[in-house]
Structures are given as C-alpha cells and as structure tokens.
Motif scaffolding. Sequence first.
Motif, PDB file in Angstrom:
ATOM      1  N   VAL A 255       8.705   3.274 -10.329  1.00 61.26           N
ATOM      2  CA  VAL A 255       8.486   4.692 -10.060  1.00 61.26           C
ATOM      3  C   VAL A 255       7.059   5.014 -10.465  1.00 61.26           C
ATOM      4  CG1 VAL A 255       9.226   7.061 -10.496  1.00 61.26           C
ATOM      5  CG2 VAL A 255      10.912   5.210 -10.544  1.00 61.26           C
ATOM      6  N   LEU A 256       6.226   5.392  -9.499  1.00 54.72           N
ATOM      7  CA  LEU A 256       4.845   5.780  -9.768  1.00 54.72           C
ATOM      8  C   LEU A 256       4.750   7.299  -9.768  1.00 54.72           C
ATOM      9  CD1 LEU A 256       2.685   3.388  -7.536  1.00 54.72           C
ATOM     10  CD2 LEU A 256       2.914   3.341 -10.023  1.00 54.72           C
ATOM     11  N   LEU A 257       4.156   7.866 -10.818  1.00 54.80           N
ATOM     12  CA  LEU A 257       3.905   9.296 -10.884  1.00 54.80           C
ATOM     13  C   LEU A 257       2.490   9.533 -10.370  1.00 54.80           C
ATOM     14  CD1 LEU A 257       5.477  10.062 -14.377  1.00 54.80           C
ATOM     15  CD2 LEU A 257       6.594   9.811 -12.141  1.00 54.80           C
ATOM     16  N   LEU A 258       2.371  10.276  -9.273  1.00 54.22           N
ATOM     17  CA  LEU A 258       1.122  10.379  -8.519  1.00 54.22           C
ATOM     18  C   LEU A 258       0.578  11.804  -8.548  1.00 54.22           C
ATOM     19  CD1 LEU A 258       2.277   8.249  -5.453  1.00 54.22           C
ATOM     20  CD2 LEU A 258       0.893   7.487  -7.403  1.00 54.22           C
ATOM     21  N   PRO A 259      -0.677  12.011  -8.126  1.00 55.49           N
ATOM     22  CA  PRO A 259      -1.250  13.365  -8.097  1.00 55.49           C
ATOM     23  C   PRO A 259      -0.436  14.316  -7.213  1.00 55.49           C
ATOM     24  CG  PRO A 259      -2.975  11.709  -7.834  1.00 55.49           C
ATOM     25  CD  PRO A 259      -1.667  10.987  -7.747  1.00 55.49           C
TER      26      PRO A 259
ATOM     27  N   LEU B  17       2.920  15.745 -12.213  1.00 55.16           N
ATOM     28  CA  LEU B  17       4.164  15.133 -12.660  1.00 55.16           C
ATOM     29  C   LEU B  17       3.870  14.137 -13.774  1.00 55.16           C
ATOM     30  CD1 LEU B  17       7.210  14.898 -12.186  1.00 55.16           C
ATOM     31  CD2 LEU B  17       6.745  13.141 -10.477  1.00 55.16           C
ATOM     32  N   THR B  18       4.543  14.299 -14.900  1.00 51.78           N
ATOM     33  CA  THR B  18       4.419  13.387 -16.030  1.00 51.78           C
ATOM     34  C   THR B  18       5.804  12.914 -16.439  1.00 51.78           C
ATOM     35  OG1 THR B  18       4.615  15.146 -17.685  1.00 51.78           O
ATOM     36  CG2 THR B  18       2.393  14.647 -16.874  1.00 51.78           C
TER      37      THR B  18
ATOM     38  N   GLN C  61       0.837  -1.208   0.000  1.00 56.41           N
ATOM     39  CA  GLN C  61       0.000   0.000   0.000  1.00 56.41           C
ATOM     40  C   GLN C  61       0.864   1.248   0.000  1.00 56.41           C
ATOM     41  OE1 GLN C  61      -3.713   0.292   2.438  1.00 56.41           O
ATOM     42  NE2 GLN C  61      -2.625   1.938   3.478  1.00 56.41           N
ATOM     43  N   ILE C  62       0.362   2.277  -0.666  1.00 58.04           N
ATOM     44  CA  ILE C  62       0.989   3.597  -0.674  1.00 58.04           C
ATOM     45  C   ILE C  62      -0.057   4.600  -0.204  1.00 58.04           C
ATOM     46  CG2 ILE C  62       2.035   5.391  -2.112  1.00 58.04           C
ATOM     47  CD1 ILE C  62       2.835   3.053  -4.042  1.00 58.04           C
ATOM     48  N   THR C  63       0.314   5.464   0.720  1.00 58.15           N
ATOM     49  CA  THR C  63      -0.584   6.529   1.157  1.00 58.15           C
ATOM     50  C   THR C  63       0.044   7.873   0.812  1.00 58.15           C
ATOM     51  OG1 THR C  63      -1.437   5.183   2.981  1.00 58.15           O
ATOM     52  CG2 THR C  63      -1.844   7.536   3.087  1.00 58.15           C
ATOM     53  N   LEU C  64      -0.670   8.658   0.026  1.00 59.13           N
ATOM     54  CA  LEU C  64      -0.233   9.988  -0.378  1.00 59.13           C
ATOM     55  C   LEU C  64      -0.996  11.010   0.450  1.00 59.13           C
ATOM     56  CD1 LEU C  64       1.169  11.996  -2.343  1.00 59.13           C
ATOM     57  CD2 LEU C  64      -0.775  11.650  -3.890  1.00 59.13           C
ATOM     58  N   ILE C  65      -0.251  11.904   1.121  1.00 62.31           N
ATOM     59  CA  ILE C  65      -0.868  12.911   1.995  1.00 62.31           C
ATOM     60  C   ILE C  65      -0.465  14.288   1.474  1.00 62.31           C
ATOM     61  CG2 ILE C  65      -1.149  13.710   4.374  1.00 62.31           C
ATOM     62  CD1 ILE C  65       0.125  10.900   5.155  1.00 62.31           C
TER      63      ILE C  65
END
Length: 268
Positions: free
Chosen positions: A209-213, A137-138, A120-124
């Motif tokens: 590498v995941l590019l996230l919001p 990010l692209t 799991q990844i949590t973006l805050i």
Amino acid sequence: MTQWNRLLLNLGAWEGSFTQLSPTGELREDSPSVVTLEGLNDNKTVRQTIVKVRNGDRSEQVLEYSSLSRSVHFFETGAFSQGSLQLGPFSTFGAELGFIDGDRRLRLVQLFDKQAQLSQITLIRESLAGSDAQPQLTVEGLLGTWQGKATTHYADLRSPDKFGTSLQLSRQGNRVTQALTIPGRTLTSEATVEGSSLRFEGSGGVVQVLLLPGGASSTTPLELPKRQAFFLEAGWLMSPTRRQRMIRRYSESGAWETLTLVEEEKQV
C-alpha cells in the motif's frame, strides 16, 4: 442510470497532471495536462482530448466514443475503472481506477510488465476549476474506524450487490493491524510500516500500500501471483473523514470477476 449516462458525469475540461511513479513511489516524471470530455450529437458521442506538456513539448491525443467496451465500468457516482480482462502469460497487465467528487477527479493507473512485476504507477489529479488543496494521506490519518457502504458489480453482469463495511486500523510500533468486517465475516491482516508505505505479507506474496500525494493510495501485489486470486485497489482521501476505495478483483485463473466501490466515513 445507464453506463453511458454515468460516463457523461465526467464531461468537462479537467486540468491537472500525470505523475509517473516508480513501483516504490518515487517520482519519475510530472506532466501538466488538460483532459477534455465533451458530448457531441446530443451526447450520443463523447470526444476525449488529452493535452500533455512533457519536457516543454506539447502533445495532443483525440479519441471519440459512441459505445463502451466491456473493459470499462462506471458507478452511479461517475467513478469508473477500465483494465485488463484476463491475466495472460508474458503480456503486460494493468488497470485504471478513477474517482470523481464534484469538481475534482483522481485517477490511478497500475501497470505490470511481461514478467508480472509491478512496473509503474501513474497518479492523475484533476480539477475543473484549477488545482486546489487536498488532504494528504498518512499512516496516522488512516488509523481508526471507517464505516462504509459498498457496491459490487460483476463481470458477468448479474445484479450488483450493496452491503455495509467496517474497517478498523490500529498501530503498535511499526506494525499496523487491519480488520475488515463485511456481512458474514471479518478479515484480519498485519502490515509493516516502511516510510509512507505498508507491506502485507501472505501466501500470495507481498501486497504493498503506497500513500501518495493528493490523498491517494495504491494497493497492489509487487508481483502478480500464479494460480491465486488477487486484487488491485485505489483509494482517495477526499477530506480528513471521507474516503473512497475501489477494488478490482481477479480469479485464480486471472480473469476479472468484480469491481467494488466503497464509500467510507471515519468515526470521530
């Protein structure tokens, strides 16, 4: 500046959300939040209040600190990381890597299950003045040359190292070539572009590498390697030409060794 004073740079009421993502970046849940850090007793104690709204239900957690554990480390900017000190057999493992830029913060939590698989990844994403627009990010936005300044802190508390970096990324078809230059050597690697992710394959397995919001990026192995050194990394694109990365490195024995903050500017 002491570690405690660097913590105090994070005081305030941070409004945002906890966004839970799958190992491949799909949205699982998004919970609005307010995380308040306030100084008590002339800032000798810090109270942290975490309020989250999940499926319409409000939860509140209150923690107080008067000292910092060895698992938490701050940089002069107020950026920080906390996480596992040792990879152990059949135990959960993970780390939080957090950045701060004026009235904005971005934190990323990367968790692995008892089978050493990314789970799991949590973006805050947080702001002192409510949410505001942030660069997205692209892959194309990453391409080019990034000149940076890095600071490395050590788990054994030896004096930090500071050095310059250069990161060059180029693309041909669905392949991205990355060349990282640090004092004394250049490290080159290639990745396959898969949607909004990059996959690096090597002897230690796949690094994703995941590019996230919100300009975030998450770099992890898909599976923690055995008896090989590895790292966890988070990145934040603060503006189209300004980015920070934080790298938490572990030894072949699975012990936390270093924490590095890289502040980069894109050459245009």
